[in-house]
Design an enzyme around this catalytic site. Sequence first.
Site, PDB file in Angstrom:
ATOM      1  CE1 TYR A   9      43.449  34.351  46.629  1.00  0.00           C
ATOM      2  CE2 TYR A   9      45.446  33.219  45.928  1.00  0.00           C
ATOM      3  CZ  TYR A   9      44.116  33.535  45.731  1.00  0.00           C
ATOM      4  OH  TYR A   9      43.456  33.010  44.648  1.00  0.00           O
ATOM      5  CD  GLU A  23      40.225  32.803  46.113  1.00  0.00           C
ATOM      6  OE1 GLU A  23      40.788  33.211  45.100  1.00  0.00           O
ATOM      7  OE2 GLU A  23      39.101  33.221  46.483  1.00  0.00           O
TER       8      GLU A  23
END
Lengths: 289, 389
Positions: B109, B197
């Site tokens: 991530y 993101e």
Amino acid sequence: MSILVDKDSRVLVQGITGREGLFHTEQMVTYGTKVVAGVTPGKGGTEAVGVPVFNTVSEAVAATGANVSVIFVPAGFAADAACEASESGIELVVVITEHIPVMDMIRVKSFLRARGTRMIGPNCPGIITPGECKLGIMPGYIHQPGRVGLISRSGTLTYEVVHQLTQAGLGQSTCVGMGGDPITGMGFIELLELFADDPATEAVAMIGEIGGDAEERAAAFIKEGFDKPVFGFVAGLTAPPGKRMGHAGAIISGSQGKAEDKIAAMEDAGITVVRALGEFGATVAAELN
Amino acid sequence: MNVHEYQAKSILAQYGVPTPAGGLALTPIEARQVAQGLDADRFVVKAQVHAGGRGKGGGIRVVNTVDEVQAAAKEILWMNLVTHQTGPEGKLVRKVWVEGATDIARELYVAVVLDRGAERLAVIASPYGGMDIEEVAAKNPEAIFTTWVEPGQPLWPFQARRLLFSCGLQGRQVTIGTAILKGLVQLAWEKEATLAEINPLAVTGGGELVALDAKINFDDSALKRHPEIADLADPEETDPLEREATAQGLNYIRLDGTVGTMVNGAGLAMATMDVIKMAGAEPANFLDVGGGASEEMVATGFEVILSDPNVEAILINIFGGILRCDTLAAGVVGAARKVGIEVPLVVRLEGTNVEEGRKILAESDLSFEVAGSISEAAAKIALVAGGAS
């Protein structure tokens, strides 16, 4: 006594010749605020509402000794105006303007921090010390000099609480609208520190709303030993997650920013949280009197 | 402002972030054609809606042939996709993204996000990719690594390296990962994104890094400076009533209750919704008509509120400051007459010239309930809107 502004504050209005600037300068002057100068680049040498206008903040400061500035310039130019005020030695900058890009605010805060300038706002009603100095767009007449300091992230919600405090005969020492943006100038904690040292402030009203964790951090600060009574309210118990509720900063993101969590943190810190807005003034009065 | 995954990936690619080759399709045939043009032996078909959790909701399929791509697109297109972020009503899928499937060795991530408390951009990385970062934060907070970007400065390579080594990357992957993180930060500064993101950022079997899914939020206040970003807005993603209200300059959010609200100021508007709920009724909307609401704005507000068939009563709560109550009361009467309101209406006015304002309401031929305080207003509205009291 009061915090940040009083009858001796020498006020500069940036954007004084715009529609909002003109209207609110007139209101501020009528209230008794000492507005000593205005700035609109290119309009130096003229007058607006009887106030001399300068091209630059540094000229205005040199000529008038202005030490506080209130900014009404449009969003695209407001960051520049705040930095100009700071660079020119203004001690407190109050930014009324809404919709300033947040990346601009990151840079502005860094610029102001390096020069020790204080900021209130943006996207706020301003700051008022009742009976002495009104810097912003709040209706002056609902205020009354008194015992409660007020800190809020909202505009009309603040007026509602101010009105109740006045009705209850308590009045206000100084009321600060911190602003509803994700990044603002002075926060709950810095203002609480000032109210702690202000003898006129017997209690503090703290008006929060969903989004971010400013209320939680303020609660932790209060828990460490803030020794005046604090009364709180948090708007947005019924706000759906992921939606921006009018203010750019009023949004529940994931698990962060919920009203319930803020209220829980505030109550844990010993803050009296009023849930029914209509009872705010009466609740404060019952505890203080 | 949110954008779709396919738009986010295209922006990431402009900043040097590797993304899988793919294409957008509005029909199953188009999906098949996209797949035929890809050099891949497996494919992913992904619903394009502004919501997370699409996989669990059945909006993402991994298939082996172009026939299966077509069949999967047929199932996903025009489905009502329900995820934990759409609410129970779900979202209609109008387009799918088809890309070659990636051979995934592991998933990370990475994100750049506006950190309100720190008043900076934060760069976040975690070796636990492919799941909700909130979940990782709850279960494995030690596996989330963060660094902050100094205002106006780039992300320094050492900052990126520190995060990537912490996530267990090595050698060339750290070099590529550093370029990706620097690209994300540059994107956030230049395009004024408050969130960029990549989740997951895949490490492929061959050791490459690829952004498999992406989410970008742009600062609404900065869109004027970025017309190319503003053009990416998908009006279909917004509730039609909210769209109409926005076009009229009103701040409106639709909710599922029965009490319509019209308030000046966002904080007071939220507080008014809360007070309605406490009185035992449910708010039908958030509506901030702004500090200087005019008669026209009030009329438009009424029209928007009344377009919601669930509305059984309306509460107007105005704290007149600069905006005087008598002006506003005249506006409400005028607007109510113009729009024709057939549901009960409770009006609470306070502030400048309040007596004159209340008088105008009382003397009009329209049937308003006038409330003297916010508590009284809530009690009155709950009574007429089937509240608990």
